[in-house]
Motif scaffolding. Structure first.
Motif, PDB file in Angstrom:
ATOM      1  N   ALA A  40       0.827  -1.313  -0.062  1.00 58.37           N
ATOM      2  CA  ALA A  40       0.008   0.032  -0.013  1.00 58.37           C
ATOM      3  C   ALA A  40       0.961   1.157  -0.043  1.00 58.37           C
ATOM      4  CB  ALA A  40      -1.001  -0.053   1.381  1.00 58.37           C
ATOM      5  N   LEU A  41       0.803   2.083  -0.968  1.00 61.26           N
ATOM      6  CA  LEU A  41       1.526   3.277  -1.079  1.00 61.26           C
ATOM      7  C   LEU A  41       0.895   4.502  -1.335  1.00 61.26           C
ATOM      8  CD1 LEU A  41       3.731   1.566  -4.258  1.00 61.26           C
ATOM      9  CD2 LEU A  41       4.287   1.662  -1.683  1.00 61.26           C
ATOM     10  N   GLU A  42       1.573   5.544  -0.575  1.00 64.35           N
ATOM     11  CA  GLU A  42       1.035   6.905  -0.646  1.00 64.35           C
ATOM     12  C   GLU A  42       2.068   7.845  -1.540  1.00 64.35           C
ATOM     13  OE1 GLU A  42      -0.609   9.897   2.763  1.00 64.35           O
ATOM     14  OE2 GLU A  42       1.622   9.688   2.701  1.00 64.35           O
ATOM     15  N   TYR A  43       1.596   8.421  -2.451  1.00 63.04           N
ATOM     16  CA  TYR A  43       2.454   9.277  -3.393  1.00 63.04           C
ATOM     17  C   TYR A  43       1.992  10.541  -3.370  1.00 63.04           C
ATOM     18  CZ  TYR A  43      -0.796   8.569  -7.126  1.00 63.04           C
ATOM     19  OH  TYR A  43      -1.913   8.533  -7.702  1.00 63.04           O
ATOM     20  N   SER A  44       3.152  11.546  -3.677  1.00 62.93           N
ATOM     21  CA  SER A  44       2.834  12.958  -4.014  1.00 62.93           C
ATOM     22  C   SER A  44       3.544  13.567  -5.087  1.00 62.93           C
ATOM     23  CB  SER A  44       3.380  13.677  -2.690  1.00 62.93           C
ATOM     24  OG  SER A  44       3.391  15.156  -2.791  1.00 62.93           O
ATOM     25  N   LEU A  45       2.749  14.145  -6.181  1.00 61.24           N
ATOM     26  CA  LEU A  45       3.380  14.512  -7.278  1.00 61.24           C
ATOM     27  C   LEU A  45       3.355  16.030  -6.955  1.00 61.24           C
ATOM     28  CD1 LEU A  45       1.587  12.572  -9.981  1.00 61.24           C
ATOM     29  CD2 LEU A  45       3.802  12.001  -8.940  1.00 61.24           C
ATOM     30  N   VAL A  46       4.498  16.707  -7.271  1.00 62.74           N
ATOM     31  CA  VAL A  46       4.763  18.179  -7.327  1.00 62.74           C
ATOM     32  C   VAL A  46       5.218  18.844  -8.603  1.00 62.74           C
ATOM     33  CG1 VAL A  46       4.799  18.230  -5.054  1.00 62.74           C
ATOM     34  CG2 VAL A  46       6.872  18.060  -6.246  1.00 62.74           C
ATOM     35  N   PRO A  47       4.933  20.096  -8.927  1.00 63.48           N
ATOM     36  CA  PRO A  47       5.452  20.524 -10.446  1.00 63.48           C
ATOM     37  C   PRO A  47       7.000  21.003  -9.920  1.00 63.48           C
ATOM     38  CG  PRO A  47       3.762  22.051  -9.342  1.00 63.48           C
ATOM     39  CD  PRO A  47       3.930  20.742  -8.514  1.00 63.48           C
ATOM     40  N   VAL A  48       7.736  21.182 -10.966  1.00 56.92           N
ATOM     41  CA  VAL A  48       9.094  21.677 -10.878  1.00 56.92           C
ATOM     42  C   VAL A  48       9.117  22.873 -11.923  1.00 56.92           C
ATOM     43  CG1 VAL A  48      11.640  21.251 -11.311  1.00 56.92           C
ATOM     44  CG2 VAL A  48      10.216  19.392 -10.080  1.00 56.92           C
ATOM     45  N   MET A  49       9.217  23.928 -11.199  1.00 58.70           N
ATOM     46  CA  MET A  49       9.532  25.257 -12.365  1.00 58.70           C
ATOM     47  C   MET A  49      10.905  25.799 -12.293  1.00 58.70           C
ATOM     48  SD  MET A  49       6.174  25.066 -12.395  1.00 58.70           S
ATOM     49  CE  MET A  49       5.754  26.466 -13.250  1.00 58.70           C
TER      50      MET A  49
END
Length: 860
Positions: A389-398
């Motif tokens: 069971a995984l929890e992920y976070s995606l964020v933009p790179v500017m």
């Protein structure tokens, strides 16, 4: 001064820093014609231009891009023209430095500042100088023709200009300082560049000893002596004093010798390299800073990479197409794939199942679209079959321009947290012993099913199932056996219903069932009977065979109610009706049951005020000695004088008292009253009048502070044997450790013990001996049937014989006729109790009977 020579102004279209119209007007007033042109004039195609290219002055104004490159273009077309650079103030220093190092533009150029210099005067002077040089070239040309010498081309003229006659004019145009000394070290020549560098005009400097000038140093003197003696030029960078302060000067010192090699003087070529050196120093420092920054960034990258490599969380970066650019070791371990093979792959290609990959791609697209972080959870199965069971976070790179260049992510293993959360949820919603839904989850499902029933019109049935005699199993075989029985009972009940139905355990020995999507009432009745049949089968518990039964209450939705709380109350009431009607049966809820339940509830509430309100009464039924016919004892029986319902018998309120926990208070009141009456009657008659009082199993098991009967008897100075405690066989047989301790405590205190209704339950001689029972009270059923059934007579006589052999005395209950009295007396029974002697009487009436003032049956 009239002339046909013109001045060309090469200007930028955007230049507004100088009013060039005013400059042109001033030049026109001096007779100088001007024109404006673009750089296309010098591309070799403008040969027909009316500009005199041999004597022209070309001014490169502010805003001209790449002025040195443009100057080279001009020089290629007009080798004799004078180039005048007029840059903007902000570009002056940089252009000056570039000009000092610029080849292929010749030496005939000058540098002015449009904002401060007199442009018209500078241009006019340059035109005059060019005209003078042109006339000289013309004169030389005519002289050569007269003596038969070939005509000079421009290169011949340039060679001529470096001759002694014209050298001064050429050197004056140089930006570097050029100084000539005679052998006595006096100034012979002082160029314009020297004037600009040291702030001295030629008139002041000429013929002066060089050592008297401000810039002179001992170092220069030493170098000069070296040149004098070595015949070699010396090049050195020196710090010299100038009007603007110290300057860094690149200096070349050489000796000037005649044809015979004799020293006739010295020459100094001095170039101000302060700005250049400063620029070089700044360049070096910038390069060092960049190198240091690169080293620091590389170190930070290594540290960051080391940190990510050692991190337990998975870290990664994806390009804008969702392909992996970077991943740490944790990601490689989770996907069970070398990092080199992972790069460039998408979520689909990294082993995610289609549904999971679609979720990741959807969230990836959301980050790209919104430029905001997205968090989510996902399940993942590795190639080896491990589940996570995984929890992920995606964020933009500017980037620095605010443009999206990549998407970074971290993924954390939350398997244990998820399992712990699920465990907490399960513990909160499921019974730990049976694995069935608990009260909380049952109520949630009940509410859902009730709402579903309202929408669809399909009825549902709610069952309340209570296990009969479960407490006896717990008391006899222990709590471990009770737990095993509950688990088996839960399995049997669950097997009686469909998968779509719900079975829950509310607590203790109570279960509930939800039967949904019902078509007819027959299914409900069949299910209830099946449950009763299953519970009636023997249970094998820890090697012992146990027998129980079940009482089932049933209510229907929406027939009986549509509110979950009301349905629960209805089923509970129906279950108690089934239990009160003899157990091992089911009962449907009816409105009459609801009314009865409300009445019981009101009666229970009224009972709380019975003691304080003086509503309780104690009745006494005499117990006669069959030997002499006298009343030696009495059984105290409780009555309740209800304010509105009148006199209530024990079976109308004792059960309520036990259910509501009020039985202990009622029992203590009955004991105190019985003790007081026993003392009064015993003192009056001069002998002990024993009073027996009933004590239920619940009174023994109740917690909390209880009344000390022994201490109370001591306060009354009443012999302890004045009170007989009556209990049923089941109390002895199912006695818990707490009940056993309290029984022995009463026995040790001197109170006597009687077994009521003997013969109706299971008996054990060992218990009779263990607790030192004093009396057996034969149940009235044996006495009443003795006239018609020989077996009942035989059993009764056997019980009397057995009791006497054990040293116990016998009381026969339910004696209603003289024949029964005579028979009992003939078989040696000790005491008799029943309507033959008297019904239960209020204390005053019993007192009259006891004192002999009231008629009693004859012994004859």
């Amino acid at each position: 001064m009239q002339t046909n020579h013109r001045v060309m102004l090469v200007l930028s279209a955007s230049d507004h820093s100088v009013t060039w119209e005013a400059v042109e007007a001033e030049l026109h007033s001096q007779g100088l014609l001007t024109c404006r042109g673009g750089l296309e004039t010098f591309d070799g195609k403008a040969s027909e231009s009316d500009l005199d290219r041999d004597t022209a002055v070309v001014v490169l104004g502010p805003g001209i891009r790449f002025p040195i490159s443009q100057a080279r273009r001009v020089r290629a077309v007009m080798p004799q023209a004078h180039l005048m650079f007029a840059p903007a103030p902000s570009a002056f220093s940089e252009l000056k430095y570039q000009l000092s190092r610029a080849p292929m533009i010749g030496s005939d150029w000058s540098l002015v500042v449009p904002e401060t210099d007199d442009l018209a005067a500078e241009i006019s002077a340059a035109v005059r100088a060019n005209l003078h040089r042109a006339r000289l070239r013309s004169t030389l040309h005519r002289a050569n023709l007269s003596i038969g010498t070939r005509a000079l081309d421009p290169s011949d003229y340039r060679q001529l200009l470096i001759s002694d006659h014209y050298l001064r004019n050429v050197l004056d145009q140089a930006h570097d300082a050029i100084i000539s000394l005679d052998p006595g070290l006096k100034i012979l020549y002082w160029s314009g560049g020297a004037e600009r560098l040291f702030g001295l005009d030629p008139k002041t400097a000429l013929n002066q000893p060089v050592a008297s000038l401000p810039f002179w140093t001992t170092t220069l003197a030493e170098y000069l002596e070296q040149v004098r003696h070595t015949h070699q030029a010396i090049t050195a960078d020196l710090d010299v004093r100038t009007p603007d302060g110290n300057a860094q000067v690149e200096t070349v010192i050489s000796g000037v010798r005649d044809g015979s090699g004799s020293l006739v003087g010295f020459s100094f070529f001095m170039r101000d390299v302060t700005d250049r050196n400063e620029a070089l120093r700044a360049e070096r420092e910038a390069r060092q800073r960049i190198e240091t920054l690169v080293v620091e960034k590389e170190q930070q990258r290594r540290l960051f990479d080391s940190m990510l490599t050692s991190a337990a969380d998975q870290s990664y970066v994806m390009d804008l197409e969702g392909r992996l650019l970077y991943g740490n070791r944790a990601l490689a371990e989770r996907t069970e794939m070398p990092l080199s093979e992972m790069l460039g792959k998408t979520a689909y290609e990294l082993g995610h199942r289609s549904g999971e990959a679609r979720q990741i791609q959807t969230h990836f697209a959301e980050v790209v679209r919104t430029r905001r972080e997205v968090r989510a959870e996902i399940s993942y199965t590795s190639p080896s079959g491990k589940h996570w069971a995984l929890e992920y976070s995606l964020v933009p790179v500017m980037n620095t321009k605010g443009e999206l260049e990549a998407v970074a992510g971290t993924t954390r293993d939350i398997t244990e947290r998820k399992q712990a959360s699920e465990q907490v949820w399960r513990e909160a919603n499921y019974d730990a012993l049976t694995g069935l839904p608990n009260r909380r989850l049952f109520k949630d499902r009940l509410e859902v099913e009730v709402n579903h029933s309202r929408r669809t019109g399909k009825p549902i049935a709610l069952f309340f199932v209570d296990l009969d005699h479960f407490k006896q199993v717990n008391d006899l075989h222990g709590h471990s056996a009770g737990d095993q029985l509950l688990k088996q009972a839960a399995e049997r009940i669950r097997a009686c219903v469909r998968e779509s139905d719900t079975v829950a355990r509310l607590g203790g020995d109570e279960f509930t069932l939800l039967l949904t999507e019902l078509d007819d009432k027959a299914h409900v009745e069949n299910t209830a009977q099946t449950i009763l049949d299953e519970l009636a089968r023997p249970f094998d518990v820890l090697g012992s065979v146990c027998h129980i039964s079940g009482s089932v209450g049933i209510t229907l939705c929406p027939l009986d109610a549509s509110d979950p709380g009301e349905l629960i109350r209805n089923a509970d009431q129906a279950m108690y009706i089934a239990k009160n009607n003899g157990r091992s049966q089911f009962s449907f809820f009816t409105r009459s049951l609801q009314e009865e339940a409300l009445n019981r509830l009101q009666l229970s509430a009224d009972l709380r005020n019975a003691v304080s309100g003086g509503q309780l009464r104690l009745y006494f039924q005499p117990i006669a000695n069959l030997g002499d016919g006298l009343i030696h004892k009495a059984e105290a029986l409780l009555r309740w004088q209800h304010p509105t319902l009148g006199l209530l018998q024990p079976d109308e309120f004792i059960g309520l008292a036990e259910e509501s926990g009020q039985i202990r208070k009622l029992g203590n009141w009955a004991f105190a009253q019985a003790a007081q009456w026993s003392r009064k009657w015993s003192r009056h008659l001069g002998r002990t009048v024993q009073i027996s009082i009933n004590k239920s199993a619940i009174q023994f098991e109740s917690n909390g502070r209880s009344m000390n009967w022994k201490a109370y008897l001591d306060r009354l100075e009443l012999p302890h044997e004045s009170i007989i405690v009556e209990i049923t066989e089941s109390v002895l047989l199912n006695a818990s450790s707490k009940t056993a301790d309290k029984l022995l405590e009463l026995r040790n205190a001197g109170l006597e013990l009687a077994i009521d209704d003997f013969g109706t339950g299971y008996s054990s001689m060992a218990y009779l001996k263990k607790y030192e029972v004093d009396y057996l009270k034969i149940d009235q059923s044996f006495i009443n049937d003795a006239d018609n059934e020989a077996s009942s007579r035989t059993i009764a006589e056997s019980m009397i014989l057995m009791a006497h052999k054990l040293g116990l005395k016998v009381v026969a209950e339910g004696v209603e006729t003289k024949a029964q009295r005579d028979w009992l007396r003939s078989v040696g029974c000790d005491f008799a109790q029943g309507f033959y002697y008297s019904a239960p009487l209020p204390a005053k009436e019993f007192e009259e009977l006891l004192y002999g003032t009231r008629r009693q049956p004859s012994l004859a």
